[in-house]
Design a protein around this motif. Structure first.
Motif, PDB file in Angstrom:
ATOM      1  N   ILE A 100      -9.999  57.039 -32.038  1.00 53.54           N
ATOM      2  CA  ILE A 100     -10.041  56.171 -33.207  1.00 53.54           C
ATOM      3  C   ILE A 100      -8.738  55.386 -33.258  1.00 53.54           C
ATOM      4  O   ILE A 100      -7.652  55.979 -33.295  1.00 53.54           O
ATOM      5  CB  ILE A 100     -10.204  57.005 -34.493  1.00 53.54           C
ATOM      6  N   ALA A 113      -6.800  61.377 -36.895  1.00 59.10           N
ATOM      7  CA  ALA A 113      -7.887  60.721 -36.171  1.00 59.10           C
ATOM      8  C   ALA A 113      -8.471  61.644 -35.105  1.00 59.10           C
ATOM      9  O   ALA A 113      -9.694  61.690 -34.916  1.00 59.10           O
ATOM     10  CB  ALA A 113      -7.379  59.429 -35.529  1.00 59.10           C
ATOM     11  N   MET A 117     -12.337  63.087 -34.912  1.00 61.03           N
ATOM     12  CA  MET A 117     -13.211  62.974 -33.732  1.00 61.03           C
ATOM     13  C   MET A 117     -13.784  64.330 -33.340  1.00 61.03           C
ATOM     14  O   MET A 117     -14.904  64.409 -32.840  1.00 61.03           O
ATOM     15  CB  MET A 117     -12.442  62.370 -32.563  1.00 61.03           C
ATOM     16  N   ILE A 152     -12.096  54.211 -37.962  1.00 58.11           N
ATOM     17  CA  ILE A 152     -13.472  54.700 -37.820  1.00 58.11           C
ATOM     18  C   ILE A 152     -14.452  53.551 -38.014  1.00 58.11           C
ATOM     19  O   ILE A 152     -15.428  53.402 -37.262  1.00 58.11           O
ATOM     20  CB  ILE A 152     -13.749  55.835 -38.826  1.00 58.11           C
ATOM     21  N   ARG A 155     -14.445  51.344 -34.896  1.00 61.70           N
ATOM     22  CA  ARG A 155     -15.203  51.936 -33.795  1.00 61.70           C
ATOM     23  C   ARG A 155     -16.704  51.875 -34.056  1.00 61.70           C
ATOM     24  O   ARG A 155     -17.500  51.638 -33.145  1.00 61.70           O
ATOM     25  CB  ARG A 155     -14.774  53.400 -33.595  1.00 61.70           C
ATOM     26  N   LEU A 162     -20.219  57.092 -34.470  1.00 63.23           N
ATOM     27  CA  LEU A 162     -19.259  57.752 -35.355  1.00 63.23           C
ATOM     28  C   LEU A 162     -19.748  57.894 -36.793  1.00 63.23           C
ATOM     29  O   LEU A 162     -18.945  58.101 -37.703  1.00 63.23           O
ATOM     30  CB  LEU A 162     -17.904  57.034 -35.352  1.00 63.23           C
TER      31      LEU A 162
END
Length: 314
Positions: A100, A113, A117, A152, A155, A162
């Motif tokens: 991220i 981050a 994940m 986030i 992405r 995600l």
């Protein structure tokens, strides 16, 4: 990272794991702090951190902890400038699934981050709680939470993935902000009304404002997501707030007529704040203020609350 020894809490935030995980890795696999100063807790050196980074990466990829620890203990020292060397040992052949982006945010944001994940709710919550205790709501939001949440979103926009990460992260953030609000319950009447625009479902920034107001001793009412304009005006007329904050995250929910309705309400608030990136400055009705960030929203809300209270005393 500079060449310094770190506490367990600092290492946990950098790696995005819980402190209890570090203790387990130390007790079971010997991956503990190696620097010892008499009379003080042991500290993690750059070499320790490099090995723990390999342990974290491999276990996240499905390698058993015992096997990951064996590879981590065989790892080289950090690079000469003190940064953690990337793991060159990859028994699984997997690449870890990406990361991220957090821009220029610091090590705590990068650790958060990584925890997001991995869907590691314990590490996420622990990192947020530590940041709130150490720096308060505004600093935590601006320096830790907002960069990770934005990463986030970036992405997701690029990969359509995600979603599970965003949901878990949002739940952890919401719980942490609610706990911060409960820990700082202000006294006195609620002078500030917080609401999302009609059809707006992004509530986390408004929850951050609520927690920051509570921390500043400013009482508020929170209406939450997707508040129709008629219901918002009714709430204003029933409670007579000094200020109303209307949050819009996207252009689709930023209808200026909602702001106009507040200005025309029989019990018009002293201040109407159009908060969030959805609002365009050139479409705002006269008399509406658009705060630039969370700190300004808190400051303006507190100031108008104080102004109303003073006028009523006079």
């Amino acid at each position: 990272m500079v060449d310094e020894a770190l506490s367990a809490g600092a290492v946990a935030r950098r790696l995005g794991v819980a402190v209890t995980t570090l203790r387990t890795w130390h007790q079971r696999y010997g991956l503990g702090p190696s620097e010892h100063i008499p009379g003080h807790h042991r500290r993690y050196t750059p070499t320790d951190l490099a090995r723990l980074e390999i342990m974290r990466r491999l276990t996240a990829e499905g390698v058993s902890p015992a096997e990951a620890a064996r590879w981590a203990r065989q790892s080289p020292d950090p690079t000469p400038n003190g940064t953690v060397a990337p793991a060159r040992i990859h028994p699984t052949g997997r690449d870890g699934g990406g990361s991220i982006p957090v821009g220029r945010a610091g090590p705590a944001a990068r650790g958060l981050a990584r925890a997001a994940m991995r869907l590691d709710a314990a590490a996420i919550s622990e990192t947020i709680a530590h940041a709130l205790a150490a720096g308060g709501v505004v600093a935590t939001w601006e320096g830790l939470l907002r960069p990770v949440l934005a990463g986030i979103g970036e992405r997701h926009a690029a990969t359509a993935g995600l979603i599970e990460v965003e949901h878990l992260m949002s739940r952890c953030v919401s719980e942490a902000l609610a706990a911060a609000s409960r820990a700082n319950v202000p006294t006195g009447p609620a002078r500030i009304l917080l609401s999302c625009a009609d059809e707006e479902q992004h509530t986390l920034p408004l929850e951050a404002l609520a927690a920051a107001l509570a921390e500043a001793g400013v009482s508020y009412r929170m209406l939450g997501a997707r508040v129709p304009v008629a219901a918002l005006v009714e709430a204003v007329n029933r409670t007579g707030p000094a200020a109303v904050v209307l949050w819009s995250h996207t252009r689709a929910t930023a209808d200026p007529t909602q702001l106009g309705a507040l200005l025309a309400a029989p019990r018009r608030p002293l201040l109407v704040l159009a908060a969030g990136p959805g609002w365009r400055a050139d479409t705002l009705p006269a008399g509406v203020v658009r705060p630039v960030d969370l700190a300004e929203a808190v400051s303006l809300s507190a100031a108008v609350r104080d102004s109303l209270d003073q006028s009523r005393r006079d």
